[in-house]
Write a protein that holds these residues in place. Sequence first.
Motif, PDB file in Angstrom:
ATOM      1  N   ASP A 113       9.099   2.067   2.665  1.00  0.00           N
ATOM      2  CA  ASP A 113       8.301   3.271   2.863  1.00  0.00           C
ATOM      3  C   ASP A 113       9.194   4.510   2.798  1.00  0.00           C
ATOM      4  O   ASP A 113      10.356   4.492   3.222  1.00  0.00           O
ATOM      5  CB  ASP A 113       7.592   3.228   4.224  1.00  0.00           C
ATOM      6  CG  ASP A 113       6.354   2.354   4.200  1.00  0.00           C
ATOM      7  OD1 ASP A 113       5.914   1.958   3.110  1.00  0.00           O
ATOM      8  OD2 ASP A 113       5.830   2.048   5.297  1.00  0.00           O
TER       9      ASP A 113
ATOM     10  N   ARG B  34       0.836  -1.202   0.000  1.00  0.00           N
ATOM     11  CA  ARG B  34       0.000   0.000   0.000  1.00  0.00           C
ATOM     12  C   ARG B  34       0.869   1.249   0.000  1.00  0.00           C
ATOM     13  O   ARG B  34       2.060   1.197   0.265  1.00  0.00           O
ATOM     14  CB  ARG B  34      -0.935   0.006   1.218  1.00  0.00           C
ATOM     15  CG  ARG B  34      -0.294   0.488   2.516  1.00  0.00           C
ATOM     16  CD  ARG B  34       0.717  -0.516   3.065  1.00  0.00           C
ATOM     17  NE  ARG B  34       1.468   0.034   4.177  1.00  0.00           N
ATOM     18  CZ  ARG B  34       2.604   0.702   4.040  1.00  0.00           C
ATOM     19  NH1 ARG B  34       3.098   0.964   2.863  1.00  0.00           N
ATOM     20  NH2 ARG B  34       3.244   1.137   5.101  1.00  0.00           N
ATOM     21  N   TYR B  35       0.274   2.371  -0.274  1.00  0.00           N
ATOM     22  CA  TYR B  35       0.985   3.649  -0.318  1.00  0.00           C
ATOM     23  C   TYR B  35       1.144   4.212   1.089  1.00  0.00           C
ATOM     24  O   TYR B  35       0.185   4.311   1.840  1.00  0.00           O
ATOM     25  CB  TYR B  35       0.206   4.639  -1.184  1.00  0.00           C
ATOM     26  CG  TYR B  35       0.829   6.007  -1.322  1.00  0.00           C
ATOM     27  CD1 TYR B  35       1.673   6.301  -2.379  1.00  0.00           C
ATOM     28  CD2 TYR B  35       0.556   7.009  -0.394  1.00  0.00           C
ATOM     29  CE1 TYR B  35       2.234   7.569  -2.517  1.00  0.00           C
ATOM     30  CE2 TYR B  35       1.107   8.277  -0.511  1.00  0.00           C
ATOM     31  CZ  TYR B  35       1.955   8.551  -1.582  1.00  0.00           C
ATOM     32  OH  TYR B  35       2.513   9.801  -1.706  1.00  0.00           O
ATOM     33  N   GLN B  36       2.384   4.592   1.456  1.00  0.00           N
ATOM     34  CA  GLN B  36       2.619   5.341   2.693  1.00  0.00           C
ATOM     35  C   GLN B  36       3.874   6.193   2.525  1.00  0.00           C
ATOM     36  O   GLN B  36       4.963   5.666   2.302  1.00  0.00           O
ATOM     37  CB  GLN B  36       2.778   4.429   3.913  1.00  0.00           C
ATOM     38  CG  GLN B  36       3.041   5.227   5.206  1.00  0.00           C
ATOM     39  CD  GLN B  36       3.027   4.364   6.457  1.00  0.00           C
ATOM     40  OE1 GLN B  36       1.991   3.783   6.801  1.00  0.00           O
ATOM     41  NE2 GLN B  36       4.160   4.281   7.143  1.00  0.00           N
TER      42      GLN B  36
ATOM     43  N   SER C  86       2.519   0.051  11.241  1.00  0.00           N
ATOM     44  CA  SER C  86       1.883   0.413   9.970  1.00  0.00           C
ATOM     45  C   SER C  86       2.905   0.587   8.852  1.00  0.00           C
ATOM     46  O   SER C  86       2.536   0.815   7.694  1.00  0.00           O
ATOM     47  CB  SER C  86       1.094   1.723  10.118  1.00  0.00           C
ATOM     48  OG  SER C  86       1.972   2.838  10.196  1.00  0.00           O
ATOM     49  N   SER C  87       4.169   0.492   9.205  1.00  0.00           N
ATOM     50  CA  SER C  87       5.237   0.751   8.233  1.00  0.00           C
ATOM     51  C   SER C  87       5.848  -0.536   7.703  1.00  0.00           C
ATOM     52  O   SER C  87       5.740  -1.600   8.324  1.00  0.00           O
ATOM     53  CB  SER C  87       6.336   1.604   8.886  1.00  0.00           C
ATOM     54  OG  SER C  87       5.834   2.855   9.315  1.00  0.00           O
TER      55      SER C  87
ATOM     56  N   SER D 295       5.743   9.522   4.456  1.00  0.00           N
ATOM     57  CA  SER D 295       5.726  10.363   5.666  1.00  0.00           C
ATOM     58  C   SER D 295       6.666  11.549   5.484  1.00  0.00           C
ATOM     59  O   SER D 295       7.800  11.384   5.024  1.00  0.00           O
ATOM     60  CB  SER D 295       6.155   9.542   6.886  1.00  0.00           C
ATOM     61  OG  SER D 295       5.323   8.409   7.038  1.00  0.00           O
TER      62      SER D 295
ATOM     63  N   ARG E 146      -1.319   8.141   3.606  1.00  0.00           N
ATOM     64  CA  ARG E 146      -1.549   6.779   3.121  1.00  0.00           C
ATOM     65  C   ARG E 146      -2.421   6.790   1.868  1.00  0.00           C
ATOM     66  O   ARG E 146      -3.031   5.800   1.518  1.00  0.00           O
ATOM     67  CB  ARG E 146      -2.181   5.939   4.227  1.00  0.00           C
ATOM     68  CG  ARG E 146      -1.270   5.810   5.446  1.00  0.00           C
ATOM     69  CD  ARG E 146      -1.812   4.838   6.484  1.00  0.00           C
ATOM     70  NE  ARG E 146      -0.864   4.690   7.585  1.00  0.00           N
ATOM     71  CZ  ARG E 146      -0.868   5.421   8.692  1.00  0.00           C
ATOM     72  NH1 ARG E 146      -1.788   6.384   8.838  1.00  0.00           N
ATOM     73  NH2 ARG E 146       0.026   5.227   9.637  1.00  0.00           N
TER      74      ARG E 146
END
Length: 406
Positions: free
Chosen positions: A378, A251-253, A373-374, A255, A268
């Motif tokens: 990322d 998935r896209y993340q 979540s990472s 930061s 996200r």
Amino acid sequence: MGNGRRARRAAAALLVGGVMLLGTACSSSSSGGSSGGSTDAKGGGSSSASDAAPKVSTAQLTVTPADGAADVAPKDGLQVAVASGKLTAVTVTDKNGKAVAGEIAADGLSWKPGEQLAVGTTYTVNAQAVDSAGLVAASTTTFTTLTPAKKIATNDNIADNGQYGVGMIVSVNFSKAVQNKAAVLAGITVEGADGTVAKGHWFGSSRLDFRPENYWKPGTKVTVKYRLKNVEVSPGVYGDVDKDEPFTIGRYQVSTVDAATHKMTVSRGGSDTQVIPITAGNDQNPSWNGTMVVATKEKMTRMNSATVSNIKGDEYDVPDVPHAMRLTTSGTYVHGNYWSSAFGSTNASHGCIGVSDAKGGSDSSAAGKFFNSSMVGDVVKIVNSKGQTVSGDNGLSGWTIPWSKW
């Protein structure tokens, strides 16, 4: 009387003719015969068409290497040429019948393989040519390519069928310096199933990183293809691997850490964002600016100032830093911090990005939730720090290099 003499001469002539006919018949026999079957000592008489010497093509084929040659270089070691004629067909096959691609030159005088040969392999070359009269010349030879005495070890940061973030950079490291960089670069491809191609960039002589122009799209299946076993990476040294290595983009993340506001905004995709209070590097030890990538994740690690260069101020040694994610080889992490209260208000670290946590690490803390979540790959981008821009080879930081210079 005259008639009698003529009759006797005719009878004699018939007798001689009979002997001659008999001799001709006997001469065709393979068994020994009477002297009547012997040929003229002077070789007189005309020969039949079947006894004439066959015509030979004037086309002269030359296959390099010579028939039976061994230890032939897999690159530029094979060539077929013809003089006084034109090539009509060339086939080169290994013991399994697998053909080597190649084309006859436009002038018909030469042939070269269109691909590099395999090492330690025996090949058979069959070549045909015609001369100006249309007569065919043919040649069949064999040779064996060398078996490398020296190889170079190839290692990367990809696990087969692993899942990585949209910023993942494939980093390939070699155990020895590479001299033939172009050949090695041609022997490795990194491509997504959607057609996205990652381009390679050399950092020195033993590290080659690959990334696309923009971040990978979520869900993309990517394959790293190695074709190095037959590549001479340096004089007398060959690659060690031919394999495909697949992985998937998760998935896209992405930061963004703002060192000036002491906040990290986690995106996200779409409207799904989260703002987390952080503390970045202090004025003496500012954090790097630039786009970095999570390279490793450790639920607990030890951090010691003795392992980081150019640290200013007090030394430190924390044996139980929780939820640590490495961003650079020089020691920059995003990690949990249970010993400070500077989050969201000031920059107090030695260059890392600190997020609130509990001693021992808590999954319910801000650091624990971000860690869980990472994933490796990322993107973590640091802006507005008083530090310099991170170099492309410091961790997986190649995104800081413009595409035009990659």
